[in-house]
Design a protein around this motif. Structure first.
Motif, short mmCIF file in Angstrom:
data_model
loop_
_atom_site.label_atom_id
_atom_site.label_comp_id
_atom_site.label_asym_id
_atom_site.label_seq_id
_atom_site.Cartn_x
_atom_site.Cartn_y
_atom_site.Cartn_z
N SER A 138 21.93 -4.42 40.99
CA SER A 138 22.74 -3.23 40.72
C SER A 138 24.21 -3.55 41.02
CB SER A 138 22.27 -2.07 41.58
OG SER A 138 22.53 -2.37 42.95
N LYS A 139 25.06 -2.58 40.76
CA LYS A 139 26.49 -2.79 40.99
C LYS A 139 26.78 -3.00 42.47
CE LYS A 139 31.01 -0.85 40.13
NZ LYS A 139 31.77 0.28 39.57
N TRP B 274 32.30 -6.71 36.79
CA TRP B 274 31.14 -5.88 36.43
C TRP B 274 31.27 -5.34 35.01
CZ3 TRP B 274 26.42 -5.16 38.08
CH2 TRP B 274 25.71 -4.05 37.66
N ASP C 259 27.82 2.33 36.39
CA ASP C 259 27.40 2.20 37.78
C ASP C 259 25.88 2.16 37.93
OD1 ASP C 259 30.04 2.22 38.42
OD2 ASP C 259 30.09 4.31 39.10
N ASP C 260 25.14 2.77 37.01
CA ASP C 260 23.69 2.84 37.13
C ASP C 260 22.99 1.67 36.45
OD1 ASP C 260 24.10 5.23 38.43
OD2 ASP C 260 23.85 6.42 36.61
N LYS C 261 23.71 0.80 35.81
CA LYS C 261 23.11 -0.30 35.07
C LYS C 261 22.83 -1.47 36.00
CE LYS C 261 24.96 0.92 30.65
NZ LYS C 261 24.03 0.82 29.57
N CYS C 262 22.01 -2.39 35.50
CA CYS C 262 21.70 -3.63 36.23
C CYS C 262 22.01 -4.82 35.33
CB CYS C 262 20.23 -3.67 36.62
SG CYS C 262 19.78 -2.45 37.86
#
Length: 141
Positions: free
Chosen positions: A62-63, A86, A100-103
């Motif tokens: 994750s971030k 990022w 922010d919710d991405k991987c």
């Protein structure tokens, strides 16, 4: 530094009195190179930090995990630099999208660092190339 001065004097992309975005692009390119060089030189520390963040070996971070791993490899990295790295992983996303919710796959990130560093490295001067290489080039011609 000498490298910046040499770019200014000998660079084909420098136009004295040119638009200001050219200077900004050169500055962004220089800052990116410095950041990538620091990350590549601490590549083993960065890889170990990613492995510690991902003990199940899913290879997705994750971030927050990404920022923690990058911060471990480079002690004095800014939040802007982490945001830049990022967001660079999601080039196709529309501007202003929530990232922010991405991987991301951290192996892909490490590979991109290596490719960018190799593509933007300065050429080896002929005075530093080995004698064997010079002999091979002479024999070919």
């Amino acid at each position: 530094t000498f490298e910046e001065f040499a770019d200014l004097i000998y660079g084909s992309q420098v136009h004295v009195g040119g638009p200001e975005y050219e200077a900004q692009e050169r500055h962004v390119h220089h800052v990116t190179n410095v950041l990538v060089d620091r990350l590549v030189s601490n590549g083993q520390v960065l890889g170990k930090a990613f492995c510690e963040m991902d003990p199940e070996r899913r290879y997705l971070v994750s971030k927050a995990q990404f920022a923690n791993a990058v911060g471990t490899a480079c002690n004095h990295i800014s939040k802007q630099a982490v945001e830049f790295l990022w967001s660079a992983q999601f080039e196709g996303e529309p501007k202003g999208a929530n990232l922010d919710d991405k991987c991301i796959d951290w192996r892909s990130f490490m590979s991109q660092l290596a490719h960018y560093n190799h593509a933007n490295r300065p050429p080896t001067p002929c005075t530093l190339q080995g004698r064997k290489r010079q002999n091979d080039l002479l024999q070919r011609s």
